[in-house]
Every structure is written in C-alpha cells, then in structure tokens.
Motif scaffolding. Structure first.
Motif, PDB file in Angstrom:
ATOM      1  N   VAL A   1      -0.811  13.692 -13.532  1.00 45.74           N
ATOM      2  CA  VAL A   1       0.715  13.428 -13.571  1.00 45.74           C
ATOM      3  C   VAL A   1       1.242  12.635 -12.851  1.00 45.74           C
ATOM      4  O   VAL A   1       1.200  12.131 -10.969  1.00 45.74           O
ATOM      5  N   GLU A   2       1.865  11.201 -13.001  1.00 48.52           N
ATOM      6  CA  GLU A   2       2.511  10.506 -12.250  1.00 48.52           C
ATOM      7  C   GLU A   2       3.467  10.557 -11.768  1.00 48.52           C
ATOM      8  O   GLU A   2       4.616  10.712 -12.086  1.00 48.52           O
ATOM      9  N   GLY A   3       3.586  10.107 -10.519  1.00 48.60           N
ATOM     10  CA  GLY A   3       3.729  10.008  -9.212  1.00 48.60           C
ATOM     11  C   GLY A   3       3.393  11.771  -7.845  1.00 48.60           C
ATOM     12  O   GLY A   3       4.819  12.510  -8.100  1.00 48.60           O
ATOM     13  N   LYS A   4       3.247  12.450  -9.051  1.00 49.50           N
ATOM     14  CA  LYS A   4       2.533  13.983  -7.975  1.00 49.50           C
ATOM     15  C   LYS A   4       0.914  14.218  -8.071  1.00 49.50           C
ATOM     16  O   LYS A   4       0.679  12.999  -8.351  1.00 49.50           O
ATOM     17  N   ASN A   5       1.516  14.728  -6.845  1.00 46.72           N
ATOM     18  CA  ASN A   5      -0.092  14.966  -6.331  1.00 46.72           C
ATOM     19  C   ASN A   5      -0.841  16.121  -6.866  1.00 46.72           C
ATOM     20  O   ASN A   5      -0.857  17.415  -6.456  1.00 46.72           O
ATOM     21  N   PHE A   6      -1.226  15.469  -8.191  1.00 45.23           N
ATOM     22  CA  PHE A   6      -1.947  16.464  -9.052  1.00 45.23           C
ATOM     23  C   PHE A   6      -3.059  16.059 -10.272  1.00 45.23           C
ATOM     24  O   PHE A   6      -2.597  14.631 -10.511  1.00 45.23           O
ATOM     25  N   SER A   7      -3.886  16.390  -9.816  1.00 45.05           N
ATOM     26  CA  SER A   7      -5.363  16.026 -10.838  1.00 45.05           C
ATOM     27  C   SER A   7      -6.034  16.917 -11.036  1.00 45.05           C
ATOM     28  O   SER A   7      -6.825  18.100 -10.079  1.00 45.05           O
ATOM     29  N   GLN A   8      -6.822  17.750 -12.301  1.00 44.25           N
ATOM     30  CA  GLN A   8      -7.360  18.583 -12.158  1.00 44.25           C
ATOM     31  C   GLN A   8      -8.024  18.496 -13.772  1.00 44.25           C
ATOM     32  O   GLN A   8      -7.363  17.581 -14.593  1.00 44.25           O
ATOM     33  N   ARG A   9      -9.470  19.158 -13.879  1.00 44.69           N
ATOM     34  CA  ARG A   9     -10.176  18.826 -15.583  1.00 44.69           C
ATOM     35  C   ARG A   9      -9.568  19.406 -16.247  1.00 44.69           C
ATOM     36  O   ARG A   9      -8.566  20.637 -15.779  1.00 44.69           O
ATOM     37  N   ALA A  10      -9.716  18.885 -17.598  1.00 41.19           N
ATOM     38  CA  ALA A  10      -8.985  19.536 -18.378  1.00 41.19           C
ATOM     39  C   ALA A  10      -9.482  19.452 -19.762  1.00 41.19           C
ATOM     40  O   ALA A  10     -10.003  18.328 -19.628  1.00 41.19           O
ATOM     41  N   TRP A  11      -9.212  19.783 -20.867  1.00 46.89           N
ATOM     42  CA  TRP A  11      -9.728  19.831 -22.081  1.00 46.89           C
ATOM     43  C   TRP A  11      -8.809  19.845 -23.178  1.00 46.89           C
ATOM     44  O   TRP A  11      -7.308  20.496 -23.469  1.00 46.89           O
ATOM     45  N   LEU A  12      -8.340  18.350 -24.044  1.00 41.16           N
ATOM     46  CA  LEU A  12      -7.463  18.147 -25.046  1.00 41.16           C
ATOM     47  C   LEU A  12      -7.942  19.097 -26.272  1.00 41.16           C
ATOM     48  O   LEU A  12      -9.309  18.416 -26.934  1.00 41.16           O
ATOM     49  N   TYR A  13      -7.327  19.600 -26.818  1.00 34.82           N
ATOM     50  CA  TYR A  13      -7.442  19.923 -28.689  1.00 34.82           C
ATOM     51  C   TYR A  13      -6.688  19.836 -29.207  1.00 34.82           C
ATOM     52  O   TYR A  13      -4.862  19.847 -29.058  1.00 34.82           O
ATOM     53  N   VAL A  14      -7.055  18.991 -30.436  1.00 34.89           N
ATOM     54  CA  VAL A  14      -5.836  18.189 -31.415  1.00 34.89           C
ATOM     55  C   VAL A  14      -6.428  18.957 -32.854  1.00 34.89           C
ATOM     56  O   VAL A  14      -7.843  19.048 -33.126  1.00 34.89           O
ATOM     57  N   PRO A  15      -5.316  20.131 -33.367  1.00 35.44           N
ATOM     58  CA  PRO A  15      -5.870  20.513 -34.513  1.00 35.44           C
ATOM     59  C   PRO A  15      -5.871  19.579 -35.389  1.00 35.44           C
ATOM     60  O   PRO A  15      -6.853  19.870 -36.455  1.00 35.44           O
ATOM     61  N   SER A  16      -5.288  18.819 -36.112  1.00 36.72           N
ATOM     62  CA  SER A  16      -4.748  18.150 -36.993  1.00 36.72           C
ATOM     63  C   SER A  16      -4.669  15.953 -36.053  1.00 36.72           C
ATOM     64  O   SER A  16      -4.243  15.860 -36.258  1.00 36.72           O
ATOM     65  N   PRO A  17      -6.509  15.799 -36.051  1.00 36.89           N
ATOM     66  CA  PRO A  17      -5.638  13.583 -35.815  1.00 36.89           C
ATOM     67  C   PRO A  17      -6.129  13.705 -37.008  1.00 36.89           C
ATOM     68  O   PRO A  17      -6.717  13.837 -38.653  1.00 36.89           O
TER      69      PRO A  17
END
Length: 302
Positions: free
Chosen positions: A193-209
């Motif tokens: 997240v821009e401007g935030k001390n946050f970095s995590q591994r995550a997973w995207l799911y798009v039901p209707s790409p």
C-alpha cells in the motif's frame, strides 16, 4: 472509565478468539457526486446481504460481528468455520449480484474490491471488539495495489468484483482443500500500500475476468481447473494464446494484463484499445501499472 492499556510481554494472557474478516469497498466512490454518496453507502451492504442469501449463507448474514459501514463499503467479522463458503460460492455469487444490478441500474455502476482474512480479535461484546492487527491488515489488503490495478484493468462490463485473499486464509482454506475455490484460480501477488509500512504475500481471485485477464492466465469460474485424463502423466509446454508470447517466466501480451513470475508475482497492464499514460506505480516486487486508464473514450478514476 476505560480499561488500562496492557503492557506487552509483561505477562501471558488468553489469546482472543479467531475471527474471519470480510471487507469490501467501491471503486471510484470518491469520484461520485456528494448527492450519491449516501445512497451508494447504503446500497453496498444491501447487495452483500442479497449475495449471502443467494449463496445459502443466511446465518452469516444474520450473525455478523463488529459490523461497520465504512462509507464506501462494509467490514464485518464472522465464524472462521464459514470461510470455505465465503471463498466459494459467495464471492462468485456476489459478483453475479453486482452484475445483475449493474445491468439494470440507472445510477453509478457498483464495482467492488474485497478482502478476506482471519486472525485473533477481541469479541466479548465491548467497544473495542474487532480492533487489532488482523482488522488493520484486512483494510491494507483491500487498499493494496494489485487488487486496485486488476479491477481497473478489467472490463467494467464484465468484471464487477476483484478479491484479495490473505496468505493465512489461502494456506488454511484453499491449499487445505476445504473450499470449492481451486488454487489454480488464484494469482499470487505482493500486497503493498502506497505510503504505508505494509507488505504481505496475498492471492487475487477474480470470479469473472474479462478477456484481457483471461489472456493473461486468470481463470474464469466456468473453466475446469482439473486436467483431463489424456494429459495426465506427461509434461506439455503451455500453448500460448493468440497475441501472447511466453519467454521464461515472462508473458509479452499485445493487449491485456500480463501476469509474470511465480504464479503471478508481477502484474502489469498494457494494451491497444485500453491504454495507460502517466507515472508508473512500483509495487515492491516489481508490479507496475501506469496511470489514467482510457477505454475507448473517457477515463476511469481510482
């Protein structure tokens, strides 16, 4: 009088109960006229509840914990035993519910980002219920660059929802095979997240790409994630889709979203009819999307 603030590591205390968390917010909400903010803010939780009912989860609809309307969305906790059903079928049903609404609406289209997480949170009926690091991380995931970029890149006519799933939920629920959501339908991303001390591994799911995302390797729900028997037991090189060239771990896509690296570590978007101009955003692991989207004519905001 408020309770005293406990000192960390001074003594051992019982761990708060684990609560699953679900949050959504609306794309381009801040760009709406002020007149529409109130009605849209009220509409989003109504659409979420409709989807919960249609997905066969009325008990979740009626048992939300520390429910909060965030103005451009909603967040609530729930029993983590229901996480498999939230991932599948609820996310897909929510996408369908949004699509049905958007087809008949005369006002602004409602397209949502969603995040799903789990962790220990106080839940004893007090004012501080639901507050803690898992709650903060749920909102950071929701605001992370990959989920924003993928929803911006997708067709607003086809893709109404993009969800980001935390690593903890992915490991326990998806890789644990407790849900109908197959791992092959998820794309790994570095959530920052821009401007935030946050970095995590995550997973995207798009039901209707939309088509550009399908070209990049994001699976639609109706596509089988299980190989047929004829291909079992032998290795095959992936057949490139039209307009896509594969070289090592890189896809060169003439039009669409390029998913590169290990299962999609980097996400970038280029294209002919959909173009971006402006300063690149750098997503920690190298994911890029360039500014102002243009789809044929006028641009899309957030």
């Amino acid at each position: 009088m408020s309770s005293p603030i406990p000192a960390p590591y001074a003594e051992s205390r019982p761990l708060p109960p684990y609560r699953a968390l679900f949050a959504v917010d609306a794309k381009d909400f801040t760009g709406l006229p002020a007149l529409q903010h109130g009605p849209v803010s009220q509409l989003i939780p109504e659409l979420v509840d409709q989807a919960l009912e249609r997905a066969g989860l009325p008990e979740l609809r009626d048992s939300k914990r520390f429910l909060a309307n965030t103005g451009d969305g909603v967040v609530f906790g729930f029993d983590p035993a229901l996480l498999p059903f939230v991932l599948w079928p609820f996310l897909g049903v929510l996408d369908d519910t949004l699509g049905a609404y958007n087809k008949q609406c005369v006002g602004p289209r409602i397209r949502l980002r969603a995040s799903v997480h789990v962790g220990p949170l106080p839940d004893a009926g007090g004012l501080g219920d639901g507050n803690g690091t898992p709650r903060n991380d749920t909102h950071r995931l929701l605001d992370s660059r990959p989920v924003k970029a993928i929803l911006t890149a997708a067709s607003e006519q086809v893709t109404h929802l993009a969800a980001v799933i935390s690593q903890r939920v992915y490991e326990d629920v998806v890789l644990g095979a407790y849900t109908g959501l197959h791992p092959d339908r998820c794309v790994e991303v570095p959530a920052t997240v821009e401007g935030k001390n946050f970095s995590q591994r995550a997973w995207l799911y798009v039901p209707s790409p939309s088509g550009n995302l399908v070209q990049a390797g994001v699976r639609p729900r109706e596509e089988s994630a299980v190989p047929d028997d004829t291909s079992a037991g032998r290795e095959q090189d992936p057949a490139p889709s039209p307009g896509t060239h594969y070289s090592g771990n890189t896809q060169h896509v003439g039009e669409g979203a390029a998913v590169m690296g290990s299962v999609g570590r980097d996400v970038s978007y280029t294209g002919g009819s959909r173009t971006y101009h402006g300063t690149n955003q750098h997503w920690g692991g190298g994911d890029n999307v360039s500014g102002d989207k243009r789809v044929g004519g006028t641009g899309d905001g957030r």
